[in-house]
Enzyme design. Structure first.
Site, PDB file in Angstrom:
ATOM      1  N   ASP A  67       1.084  -1.198  -0.004  1.00 34.21           N
ATOM      2  CA  ASP A  67       0.357   0.329  -0.005  1.00 34.21           C
ATOM      3  C   ASP A  67       0.658   1.296   0.062  1.00 34.21           C
ATOM      4  O   ASP A  67       1.493   1.029   0.511  1.00 34.21           O
ATOM      5  CB  ASP A  67      -0.828  -0.080   1.205  1.00 34.21           C
ATOM      6  CG  ASP A  67      -2.013  -1.074   1.188  1.00 34.21           C
ATOM      7  OD1 ASP A  67      -1.945  -1.771  -0.071  1.00 34.21           O
ATOM      8  OD2 ASP A  67      -2.453  -1.397   2.251  1.00 34.21           O
ATOM      9  N   LYS A  68       0.394   2.012  -0.344  1.00 34.48           N
ATOM     10  CA  LYS A  68       1.378   3.463  -0.229  1.00 34.48           C
ATOM     11  C   LYS A  68       1.815   4.191   0.901  1.00 34.48           C
ATOM     12  O   LYS A  68       2.768   4.388   1.595  1.00 34.48           O
ATOM     13  CB  LYS A  68       0.020   4.959  -0.960  1.00 34.48           C
ATOM     14  CG  LYS A  68       0.615   6.498  -0.434  1.00 34.48           C
ATOM     15  CD  LYS A  68      -0.224   7.201  -0.706  1.00 34.48           C
ATOM     16  CE  LYS A  68       0.159   8.661  -1.153  1.00 34.48           C
ATOM     17  NZ  LYS A  68      -0.454   9.595  -1.966  1.00 34.48           N
TER      18      LYS A  68
END
Length: 321
Positions: A141-142
């Site tokens: 994820d970011k």
């Protein structure tokens, strides 16, 4: 591409855009609304508004235009490379960078950085992931930091993907969570998928549940405020660790999506991001067969939160008179 279908009997009346977003998983609600407003989605041959209510027996026609080919450009974004040969590349992904281009993030991604690296240093990248995800065997994820492996050839990609599929890849994540799990060690088995109401979230409230299993171990307690947990995912679903810890009642600090506002500011400590780090990654090299493992310590922002939690956890608590 034109598709047509009939609303089945028993379907409850609801807005057209709401109905379609739960049916067409690969198209966002905003994109569906634009298509409706452009007249590309019709009910019984008539142009309607996104708020139009559907009913059993309605014929819905969708004319979704073929997406334009995406031309990605390399960008000079620094990479922390841990290993590289002619088959693969291992790097440490920093928090705050999106792995691959997607609506709202067409530039400044890890893929853009990789393309620049190969343009400058030479070499190739696997084409199996397509234009938008070249070389990507897995994702983070970011806001998640940590170790990732990138395939440089199609053969390496297939070999690594098979290891992920058969769970022979070893992965250890570290998370800072709210509170302390009652059991110091356990297994979370909760099938999850895209939430049927909130499309950007994943949960057990889904029409397409997929088996999801995470082993966890409490590594350190910061009083009763928080704890450091080691995670050993046995499957690799989107948002799996975040959803599983939230289901346990101990969401990850800095993750308002699954923990609400209470995890963003704890005991006077402002949490800068989702406190999740891919600590280690182990796999068999696609060509040599050698077992390789890469371990990276926590990044500075996570260490800073740990330091602050340690001070709180070790501080004596005042008792009422």
């Amino acid at each position: 591409m034109i598709t047509e279908f009939v609303v089945t009997a028993g379907e409850q009346p609801k807005r057209l855009d709401v109905f379609l977003v739960n049916r067409e998983r690969d198209i966002s609600r905003s994109a569906l609304q634009r298509l409706i407003e452009l007249g590309r989605i019709r009910i019984n041959g008539l142009a309607v508004k996104p708020s139009q209510k559907i009913k059993p027996g309605d014929t819905i026609t969708m004319d979704v235009p073929k997406p334009e080919p995406l031309e990605l450009k390399g960008e000079a974004i620094p990479l922390e490379i841990l290993f590289e040969d002619d088959q693969l590349l291992v790097l440490e992904k920093p928090s705050g960078i999106v792995v691959h281009p997607a609506p709202g993030n067409w530039n400044g991604t890890l893929v853009n950085a990789l393309l620049h690296h190969f343009q400058v240093a030479g070499g190739s990248v696997s084409t199996i992931g397509g234009k938008e995800r070249p070389g990507l065997v897995h994702r983070l994820d970011k806001e998640t930091s940590g170790v990732m492996v990138i395939a440089k050839t199609d053969q390496a990609h297939r070999h690594l993907a098979a290891q992920f599929k058969h769970h022979t890849i070893s992965r250890v994540y570290e998370a800072l969570v709210l509170g302390v799990p009652k059991k110091g060690h356990g297994l979370i088995e909760l099938a999850i998928g895209r939430d049927h109401k909130e499309r950007k979230k994943f949960s057990s409230r889904t029409t397409r549940p997929k088996e999801s299993v995470t082993e966890y171990r409490v590594d350190h307690r910061f009083g009763k405020t928080a704890s450091r947990v080691l995670l050993y995912p046995r499957t690799g679903r989107t948002h799996q660790l975040r959803v599983h810890l939230s289901s346990l009642g101990h969401p990850i600090l800095g993750d308002p999506t699954y923990g609400g506002r209470k995890v963003c500011y704890v005991e006077g400590i402002e949490i800068p991001r989702v406190m999740l780090h891919a600590r280690s990654l182990g796999f068999q090299h696609p060509m040599t067969g050698e077992r390789q493992e890469y371990v990276r310590p926590n990044p500075p922002d996570m260490d800073q939160v740990i330091h602050q939690l340690t001070r709180i956890g070790s501080a004596p608590r005042l008792t009422e008179a």
